[in-house]
Enzyme design. Structure first.
Site, PDB file in Angstrom:
ATOM      1  N   ASP A  48       0.821  -1.215   0.000  1.00  0.00           N
ATOM      2  CA  ASP A  48       0.000   0.000   0.000  1.00  0.00           C
ATOM      3  C   ASP A  48       0.856   1.266   0.000  1.00  0.00           C
ATOM      4  O   ASP A  48       1.859   1.346   0.718  1.00  0.00           O
ATOM      5  CB  ASP A  48      -0.859  -0.031   1.278  1.00  0.00           C
ATOM      6  CG  ASP A  48      -1.821   1.119   1.378  1.00  0.00           C
ATOM      7  OD1 ASP A  48      -2.732   1.186   0.538  1.00  0.00           O
ATOM      8  OD2 ASP A  48      -1.663   1.955   2.292  1.00  0.00           O
TER       9      ASP A  48
ATOM     10  N   GLU B 267       2.032   6.165 -10.481  1.00  0.00           N
ATOM     11  CA  GLU B 267       3.131   6.814 -11.183  1.00  0.00           C
ATOM     12  C   GLU B 267       2.598   7.587 -12.387  1.00  0.00           C
ATOM     13  O   GLU B 267       1.769   7.085 -13.136  1.00  0.00           O
ATOM     14  CB  GLU B 267       4.147   5.764 -11.640  1.00  0.00           C
ATOM     15  CG  GLU B 267       4.712   4.916 -10.515  1.00  0.00           C
ATOM     16  CD  GLU B 267       5.406   5.722  -9.430  1.00  0.00           C
ATOM     17  OE1 GLU B 267       5.687   6.903  -9.651  1.00  0.00           O
ATOM     18  OE2 GLU B 267       5.649   5.162  -8.343  1.00  0.00           O
TER      19      GLU B 267
END
Ligand code: GLC
Length: 587
Positions: free
Chosen positions: A246, A311
């Site tokens: 996580d 990302e």
């Protein structure tokens, strides 16, 4: 998880979708080719690849999958009771979001004990039974590891906050304020307002990227690392097949505490927008990822690490693989969040990640417990069920490892709370009405048309069962050969039966076509290859496929699965219906 701001557009889309729903009927008229027989679970790793390379992973939000004891909340025994369903569907591994003891401020992502099970979900014995029953069905269990922060009720934090000289003081990030009422700097929590909370016991501030009840651990402290690696060993020793890690990019903060950069505008909580430059993606993260990888690699059976890190571009995503010594499967948020059916965007992103410079295995998903479901984000309100089939194909027919979210296979939709009083997720309470929180994508699984859609016998479930369960449920869709569920099962079966879908390269065809995404899965041997054609527009489209450059000389296609059925079978004469899907074999 993604920034809450990005969610607003989805709700507008959802409203539009619901308004147009009566126009449905289109989909039921759509025919599909004859069902293929179901294929038995494959033996893992028969070609020497690690199991996760060809696995289909299925995310379970345990509160919402199956309640076995009638308290209105799902539990471990409930999951065990549904393993046959998952096996029949064609699932190889389940990732279960946190079930550790927790005050449930963030519904389990605030962990108070990493090596136990919250009684709400059962016991460690129930967990062991789940792992062994799953194993019998060739299904692996992946845990959710929450290394960035604990609950403020975790004994480590209780100790840490008790005095400045406590041995656990440095396990968290404590700093002096800039003056009375002034936090150490301008860092903001992802869930709104300052990321620093003042603690009067010791007159210092502690740092929390998420809720104030989720203090960040100090990963610069070797004892913290050691403790968390001990946690990983605890679960690996119990037979888990890996971890979804996580919020992994948030492990470190700038030691100089430099202010983050303020951007124009405000977020849903009324705070200035900010670039999390000094609290996100610091290079030190990669040292930890290497250590974690080293640890899982020391276990047999190829345990996997899946990272949650949204990302922003391929360069950053590629860094998550390291030199193939960090994360095996970084979740690809760019592809998840294209958020519109654009053949050009998908082609570009799929191509980029499939050609990443370190040859890492991509991981695709479209829905999860943090964002509105794909049925609403990609649906147009008219053709949603057909689009659900198109998205299923996009997820399951590429060479990536697919990650499904429970209920997507039956076309579950996002059902946000009707009023602020009904909201469970705290971000929905802080941000209402602009940010309604994540309850909408966490509603109970829809099994059948009995009480609470078969999820629970309780009079009140923790979140209400959506009205759409009357139509969209496992039982009804299992009987309908044209249902979304039937379609998922068939694509999942093709992944197993077609060598080209299992191990073939992926070549994008008709690269400038803005409406139709087509690709060839080239058989690695001499057998049949597979072409996949997805019409991402509301108009019928004619296409011509040129396959000779890839050594394919046949002109006739053998449809394996099409929704709706196609007329022509020649590669020079294909008409694909609006949002139509074709999967066909060719030599
Ligand atoms: C991740 C989880 C999300 C949680 C957050 C804080 O983004 O997916 O549900 O709220 O971490 O732990």
């Amino acid at each position: 998880m993604k920034a809450p701001k990005a969610r607003h557009a989805y709700y507008l889309l959802l409203a539009l979708a619901l308004g147009l729903c009566w126009l449905r009927g289109y989909d039921s008229a759509m025919a599909q080719t004859k069902p293929t027989p179901h294929f038995k679970a494959r033996v893992h790793g028969r070609d020497g690849d690690p199991w996760w390379k060809h696995a289909v992973i299925y995310e379970i939000y345990p509160r919402s999958f199956q309640d076995s004891n009638g308290d209105g909340v799902g539990d471990i025994s409930g999951i065990t009771s549904r393993l046959d369903y998952l096996q029949d569907l064609g699932i190889d591994a389940i990732w279960i979001t946190p079930m550790y003891p927790s005050p449930l401020v963030d519904f389990g992502y605030d962990v108070a004990d990493y090596t136990a099970i919250d009684p709400l979900y059962g016991t460690l014995a129930d967990f062991d039974k789940l792992v062994s029953e799953a194993k019998k069905r060739n299904i692996r269990v992946i845990m959710d590891l929450v290394p960035n922060h604990t609950s403020d009720q975790h004994p480590w934090f209780r100790e840490s906050r008790s005095s400045r000289s406590n041995p656990k003081r440095d396990w968290y990030v404590w700093r002096d304020g800039k003056g009375p009422g002034k936090p150490p700097n301008n860092w903001e929590s992802w869930f709104g307002h300052s990321a620093w909370t003042f603690d009067s016991t010791t007159n210092q501030y502690y740092y929390h990227y998420f809720y104030k009840e989720q203090p960040d651990l100090n990963w610069r402290n070797p004892e913290v690392r050691k403790a968390m690696y001990g946690v990983m060993r605890f679960w690996l020793d119990r037979g888990v097949a890996g971890f979804r890690v996580d919020a992994v990019s948030r492990l470190f903060e700038d030691p100089q505490l430099r202010d983050d950069i303020i951007l124009p505008g405000k977020n849903a909580y009324g705070d200035p927008n900010i670039k999390h430059k000094y609290t996100d993606d610091l290079p030190e993260v990669h040292d930890v990822l290497r250590e974690m990888r080293h640890l899982v690699d020391s276990y047999p059976g190829n345990p996997v690490l899946i990272s949650e890190a949204d990302e922003p571009n391929i360069r950053e995503l590629t860094r998550m693989y390291g030199k193939n010594d960090e994360i095996q499967l970084p979740m690809d948020f760019q592809i998840a969040d294209v958020n519109r059916l654009s053949a050009l965007n998908f082609r570009k992103l799929l191509h980029e990640v499939e050609h990443n410079t370190v040859h890492g295995q991509p991981l695709y998903f479209f829905s999860n417990h943090d964002q509105p479901r794909q049925w609403d984000r990609y649906g147009d309100g008219v053709h949603n069920d057909q689009i659900a089939k198109l998205m299923a194909t996009l997820l399951l027919a590429t060479p990536a490892t697919p990650l499904m979210y429970y209920g997507e296979e039956i076309g579950m939709r996002t059902t946000p709370p009707a009023s602020k009083e009904d909201v469970q997720d705290p971000i929905g309470k802080f941000g209402w009405p602009e940010e309604k929180g994540r309850d909408g994508e966490r509603t109970p699984m829809q099994w059948d048309t009995t009480k609470n859609a078969g999820f629970s016998t309780a009079d009140r479930t923790w979140l209400p069962v959506p009205p759409s369960s009357a139509e969209y449920n496992v039982q009804a869709e299992s009987r309908d050969p044209h249902s979304i569920l039937a379609f998922y099962k068939r694509v999942l079966a093709l992944r197993r039966s077609e060598p080209a879908l299992r191990g073939g390269s992926c070549i994008f065809l008709n690269k400038d076509n803005p409406h139709v995404l087509s690709f060839l899965r080239k058989n690695p041997g001499s057998g049949e290859s597979v072409i996949v054609v997805l019409n991402m527009s509301a108009e019928p489209r004619d296409i011509v496929l040129s396959l000779t450059p890839y050594g394919i000389t046949q002109k006739k296609l053998k449809p394996l699965l099409a929704a709706p059925e196609i007329g022509g079978e020649s590669i020079s004469n294909l008409t694909i219906a609006p949002y139509g899907v074709l999967i066909a074999a060719i030599h």
